[in-house]
Design a protein around this motif. Structure first.
Motif, PDB file in Angstrom:
ATOM      1  N   SER A  20     -28.252 -17.398  -3.486  1.00 31.10           N
ATOM      2  CA  SER A  20     -29.198 -18.319  -4.111  1.00 31.10           C
ATOM      3  C   SER A  20     -29.224 -19.657  -3.381  1.00 31.10           C
ATOM      4  CB  SER A  20     -28.856 -18.520  -5.592  1.00 31.10           C
ATOM      5  OG  SER A  20     -27.699 -19.330  -5.761  1.00 31.10           O
ATOM      6  N   VAL A  21     -28.079 -20.117  -2.917  1.00 31.58           N
ATOM      7  CA  VAL A  21     -28.015 -21.376  -2.171  1.00 31.58           C
ATOM      8  C   VAL A  21     -28.705 -21.224  -0.815  1.00 31.58           C
ATOM      9  CG1 VAL A  21     -26.479 -23.093  -1.142  1.00 31.58           C
ATOM     10  CG2 VAL A  21     -25.910 -22.082  -3.360  1.00 31.58           C
TER      11      VAL A  21
ATOM     12  N   SER B 232     -29.883 -23.924  -7.719  1.00 28.94           N
ATOM     13  CA  SER B 232     -30.165 -22.727  -6.927  1.00 28.94           C
ATOM     14  C   SER B 232     -30.346 -21.472  -7.774  1.00 28.94           C
ATOM     15  CB  SER B 232     -29.029 -22.493  -5.914  1.00 28.94           C
ATOM     16  OG  SER B 232     -27.835 -22.110  -6.565  1.00 28.94           O
TER      17      SER B 232
ATOM     18  N   THR C 283     -34.547 -15.316  -7.559  1.00 27.77           N
ATOM     19  CA  THR C 283     -34.307 -16.294  -6.495  1.00 27.77           C
ATOM     20  C   THR C 283     -35.248 -16.028  -5.320  1.00 27.77           C
ATOM     21  OG1 THR C 283     -32.499 -14.884  -5.685  1.00 27.77           O
ATOM     22  CG2 THR C 283     -31.893 -16.763  -7.077  1.00 27.77           C
TER      23      THR C 283
ATOM     24  N   MET D 149     -32.453 -21.206  -1.417  1.00 25.62           N
ATOM     25  CA  MET D 149     -32.930 -22.548  -1.719  1.00 25.62           C
ATOM     26  C   MET D 149     -33.045 -23.388  -0.454  1.00 25.62           C
ATOM     27  SD  MET D 149     -31.246 -25.430  -4.223  1.00 25.62           S
ATOM     28  CE  MET D 149     -29.879 -25.676  -3.068  1.00 25.62           C
TER      29      MET D 149
END
Length: 348
Positions: free
Chosen positions: A170-171, A126, A204, A174
């Motif tokens: 970021s997760v 991520s 990101t 993603m």
């Protein structure tokens, strides 16, 4: 992650856990502890593939770092009995500085063997290995902590919280991209195929996607700022390993990359390329696994890593425009490669 980030994280974690006992010396010690797991880069495992797949191995294992932190804390407390920290407090500080390093690494595409010696590699993918938006909150709060030393612990805590929130983001980002891909390939021949999603360098927002077929793979870019969720994929030849025999080092690379490998026979060489790291033809991890002279039998010497392709500065503005949501730029980025061509996922 890069060494600067790991050192900054170790310093911030040390300052946060030290609390009222935090000092510049504690921050320096935390920074040093935060870089210790990466000392395994100085170990030569005999060939570049083994060096790659065994990096972030035992030195990043929770099963190793927990007892190692206990040993370090015990040694320090024994040699410096006048320390201001109790043994348990010191152990917690050392353990946190060491363990946050591999946990952060596990969020990158490279993968981290958190449970070594078990054959398990964790790679959330991520965050890019260098991301200023993760690192800057740590560096800024550490600088502030050195200026306002009566607030070291609270400032370090703020830095860790801000960087951790970015990691959580970021997760989330993603997962948004993964949902786009899942929706697009639904009902096509690519439904259910392995998919790899990772951020492009230093952000990101713009993400790289690889969908793996049997002898082809599809690569595309998707930005969170795109007006359309449709990914313009480039279809490329994946190739296959042409020989019956397969070196153990290649088998290790296949496990490490989860089969995201491109094979090519280039005259007297057979080359395998890691598809996860890089983009289009900027794929730095390329290895020669077999070679021969003229029409002799194939030989399997130790694998050799080929030189990384040079990054062309002229493509950076295109990537920036693509990040901002300009999907028309995909055609220009395709020209980076001479073998790719536009292709939608095949229909069922």
């Amino acid at each position: 992650m890069d060494s600067v980030t790991q050192a900054a994280l170790g310093a911030a974690v040390a300052g946060m856990i030290a609390g009222r006992k935090a000092s510049p010396k504690v921050l320096v010690a935390g920074a040093m502890l935060g870089t210790v797991p990466d000392l395994d880069v100085f170990i030569d495992y005999g060939d570049p593939v083994s060096d790659m797949v065994k990096h972030r191995g035992f030195s990043h294992s929770l099963f190793v770092l927990f007892p190692f932190s206990l040993l370090l804390a015990w040694c320090w407390h024994r040699w410096r009995p006048a320390t201001a920290f109790s043994f348990l407090h010191l152990w917690g500080l050392v353990a946190a500085c060491l363990i946050t390093h591999p946990i952060l690494d596990a969020f990158t595409a490279y993968g981290t063997q958190l449970l070594w010696p078990l054959p398990v590699s964790v790679a959330v993918s991520s965050i890019f290995i260098i991301d200023p938006l993760y690192t800057l909150p740590l560096l800024v709060t550490l600088l502030a902590a050195l200026l306002w030393r009566d607030r070291i612990a609270s400032l370090c805590k703020a830095g860790v919280i801000l960087s951790s929130l970015y990691l959580v983001w970021s997760v989330v980002a993603m997962n948004l991209i993964e949902q786009r891909v899942e929706n697009q390939v639904a009902g096509t021949a690519l439904e259910g195929k392995p998919v790899f999603v990772s951020p492009t360098p230093f952000n990101t927002v713009l993400w790289r996607i690889v969908v793996l077929g049997e002898d082809r793979y599809w690569e595309g870019l998707s930005s969170l700022l795109d007006e359309s969720d449709t990914v313009d994929f480039l279809e490329k030849d994946r190739g296959h390993w042409p020989l019956n025999d397969k070196p153990s080092t290649l088998q290790a690379l296949e496990r490490f990359t989860r089969q995201f490998i491109r094979y090519e026979e280039n005259g007297s060489q057979i080359i395998a390329t890691d598809l996860r790291l890089g983009m289009v033809d900027y794929l730095p991890f390329r290895f020669v696994f077999a070679s021969r002279e003229h029409h002799a039998d194939w030989q399997f010497p130790l694998p050799v890593q080929l030189n990384s392709p040079e990054v062309r500065i002229k493509h950076l503005p295109s990537l920036w425009l693509r990040l901002l949501g300009n999907q028309e730029i995909d055609a220009d980025l395709c020209h980076v490669s001479e073998v790719c061509h536009d292709s939608a996922p095949p229909s069922s």
